[in-house]
Scaffold this motif. Structure first.
Motif, PDB file in Angstrom:
ATOM      1  N   TYR A 155       0.831  -1.204   0.000  1.00  0.00           N
ATOM      2  CA  TYR A 155       0.000   0.000   0.000  1.00  0.00           C
ATOM      3  C   TYR A 155       0.864   1.252   0.000  1.00  0.00           C
TER       4      TYR A 155
ATOM      5  N   ASP B  43       0.721   6.675   2.603  1.00  0.00           N
ATOM      6  CA  ASP B  43      -0.296   7.692   2.930  1.00  0.00           C
ATOM      7  C   ASP B  43      -1.651   7.076   3.292  1.00  0.00           C
ATOM      8  N   ASP B  44      -1.871   5.832   2.878  1.00  0.00           N
ATOM      9  CA  ASP B  44      -3.168   5.193   3.136  1.00  0.00           C
ATOM     10  C   ASP B  44      -3.191   4.421   4.454  1.00  0.00           C
TER      11      ASP B  44
ATOM     12  N   ARG C 278      -3.514   5.078   7.546  1.00  0.00           N
ATOM     13  CA  ARG C 278      -4.457   5.342   8.628  1.00  0.00           C
ATOM     14  C   ARG C 278      -5.802   4.635   8.458  1.00  0.00           C
ATOM     15  N   SER C 279      -6.063   4.139   7.242  1.00  0.00           N
ATOM     16  CA  SER C 279      -7.310   3.384   7.046  1.00  0.00           C
ATOM     17  C   SER C 279      -7.161   1.929   7.503  1.00  0.00           C
ATOM     18  N   MET C 280      -5.933   1.574   7.952  1.00  0.00           N
ATOM     19  CA  MET C 280      -5.663   0.170   8.286  1.00  0.00           C
ATOM     20  C   MET C 280      -5.524  -0.064   9.793  1.00  0.00           C
ATOM     21  N   THR C 281      -5.951   0.897  10.592  1.00  0.00           N
ATOM     22  CA  THR C 281      -5.680   0.762  12.038  1.00  0.00           C
ATOM     23  C   THR C 281      -6.277  -0.514  12.636  1.00  0.00           C
ATOM     24  N   ASP C 282      -7.360  -1.018  12.096  1.00  0.00           N
ATOM     25  CA  ASP C 282      -7.947  -2.234  12.687  1.00  0.00           C
ATOM     26  C   ASP C 282      -7.390  -3.520  12.083  1.00  0.00           C
ATOM     27  N   LYS C 283      -6.434  -3.399  11.185  1.00  0.00           N
ATOM     28  CA  LYS C 283      -5.873  -4.583  10.518  1.00  0.00           C
ATOM     29  C   LYS C 283      -4.455  -4.912  10.994  1.00  0.00           C
TER      30      LYS C 283
ATOM     31  N   TYR D 269      -1.516   6.257  15.986  1.00  0.00           N
ATOM     32  CA  TYR D 269      -2.529   5.396  15.369  1.00  0.00           C
ATOM     33  C   TYR D 269      -2.243   3.901  15.534  1.00  0.00           C
TER      34      TYR D 269
END
Lengths: 329, 329
Positions: free
Chosen positions: A52, A55-56, A58-63, A87
């Motif tokens: 990835y 920059d992306d 922060r959309s993965m915090t739960d992964k 994060y």
């Protein structure tokens, strides 16, 4: 507990080492590689591994359970680690010794405020060498400690020689002086100057028609890098360079010479050493086993910044306390 | 926090070592020496140090922060440590590896029930060597570990040769085989038999008129002690024995040879070694720095039994976390 899901931020030699180290630990899995480059231009060593844009992330915090930040200490980590600790639970190998207190404070603040756990300055120095200094100095308070590095490639010094005009390719090895190490081992507790402890060995492919004497002189007199050392400069062909200098070996020695007993005349010697064919792969192996410790300590509720000094050894192992006592104590 | 008040239970070589180690740590003080002998017959190395009958120790519970139990592992510690953990925070150096799980359970129960904290099996093996096995195996999961002991005096083997008829004085040195260690260091991960790893060296003062050949044969064929080793037996005069064999040196090596990287073909080598002029003095130095850790962990509310695996390294040092990060990381 499920597998520890590892994110890798930065995909250079260290990032690739982390990717490979995950394969050796079946309680870990690779959640994703994050890069500043165009993800489609990056081919991971693991077929199908997701790549990835950083920059992306922060959309993965739960992964991601633990994010291992594999940037450089000069400019990347001082910025990235405190930022990403807002994060994620993070681990880095920040190795600018003089700036560790400042880095610790920044990361600790970010991690505490966001309820994350961060481990900094892991690897072998800082890291395992630091641990050995701490154990040895605590056990033998009357004594003297020595650290020798090498034989191994110094990235900073290799970069420095490649900036010298006329140098096409270059690599620098730091070499510990055997006779100095033997003097330490004898228990005589010598005072050793910088020059007495290490020599520096440079292997250079010169540009066509370059002034070899000028290159040699520029290197040997380079302030902070070479002027305090006995340095040898060797010129070789590009073919030989590729064949013989394509690895990143390193290692070193931590020694503590101490005195105990009535009148403090009994010599005691502790020595720890590493001989590594690949510095980044070994550093990555250290980071991965601390990722296990991080996941466990986080599950116990720990937050803020910690270093190798703060982590009980049992957390690093896959074995339970009972198994460790039965098999390793 | 005031000084840590140390009690010493058992005043042999190890107890004297602890007494001397306290002198090297200004945050510790000697609260008393406890002995099975008549206290008036014991002369401590520290003028004025109080010596008590071990039977009177229960009247001292408010005078001792940490009791270091310096008995033998065969019969003393399995009984003393759980018993004394009812009344004191205790540390021992229990070293019968096969019986550690049982000892741990007994001590843990006594300490938990009474709200005390106990550290067992500290010293260098078990202790520092165990720690190095744990760190190294966690970092390099694909690899092989080796422990070599010596050159040093084995108390158990020295006792065994002294029981042979015709032996007046005797001492046994365990010697690691250099070529075996070099084979390990080469990264070849050899399978080594007991005989290939160590030799045994005996120095004997025979009784007047003893049958030397019979002594030598009795030693070399002794089951469990010598029959699996290449053993040399040397006969010397009592004068030479006193001059050359009056010390208790020991030491050894813990090595981990591992593989990392793509295809797991990169050799990585970790080695830890000790070269000790006095085994009991060094063991005592380890115990004393763990006494500092015990006092701190107890102040945080910890109870029950712990080993070196459970104790974060920072607890061993007199320095604060901040000082450690600035000076040793």
């Amino acid at each position: 507990m499920g597998k520890v899901r590892i994110g890798i931020a930065g995909y250079g030699n260290l990032g690739r080492g982390v990717e490979l180290a995950i394969r050796q630990n079946d309680d870990m899995e690779l959640a994703g590689i994050f890069t500043r480059r165009d993800p489609s231009a990056v081919t991971p060593l693991t077929p199908g591994a997701p790549v990835y844009k950083i920059d992306d992330i922060r959309s993965m915090t739960d992964k991601i359970d633990v994010l291992i930040i594999c940037g450089g200490s000069a400019t990347d980590l001082p910025k990235q680690t405190p930022e990403l600790a807002q994060y994620f639970n993070v681990i880095d190998s920040f190795d600018t010794h003089a700036r560790i207190p400042e880095h610790f404070a920044n990361v600790d603040k970010a991690a505490k405020e966001s309820g994350h756990l961060a481990f900094i300055s892991l690897g072998w120095d800082p890291g395992l060498f630091s641990l050995n200094r701490l154990y040895a100095e605590s056990i033998l308070p009357n004594g003297k400690s020595y650290t020798f590095w090498g034989k191994g490639v110094s990235q900073g010094h290799s970069d420095a020689i490649r900036r010298v005009p006329g140098v096409k390719r270059g690599i620098q090895y730091t070499v510990p002086v055997e006779s100095a190490m033997d003097a330490v081992r004898s228990g005589s507790m010598p005072e050793l100057t910088t020059r007495q402890k290490h020599t520096r060995e440079c292997w250079i492919v010169p540009e066509e028609g370059a002034d070899l004497a000028a290159i040699e002189n520029a290197i040997k007199t380079m302030k902070n890098y070479f002027d305090e050392y006995d340095t040898t400069v060797n010129f070789i062909s590009e073919e030989e360079f590729d064949a013989k200098h394509n690895k990143m070996p390193h290692g070193g020695f931590v020694m503590r010479s101490g005195l105990t007993g009535d009148g403090e005349q009994t010599h005691q010697m502790i020595e720890y050493s590493l001989k590594l064919e690949s510095n980044p792969e070994f550093t990555a192996s250290v980071l991965i086993c601390y990722a296990r410790a991080l996941a466990r300590l986080k599950a116990e509720g720990a937050t803020g910044c910690k270093t190798a000094f703060d982590i009980a050894p049992a957390y690093l192992s896959k074995l339970t306390g009972e198994q460790l006592r039965a098999s390793m104590l």
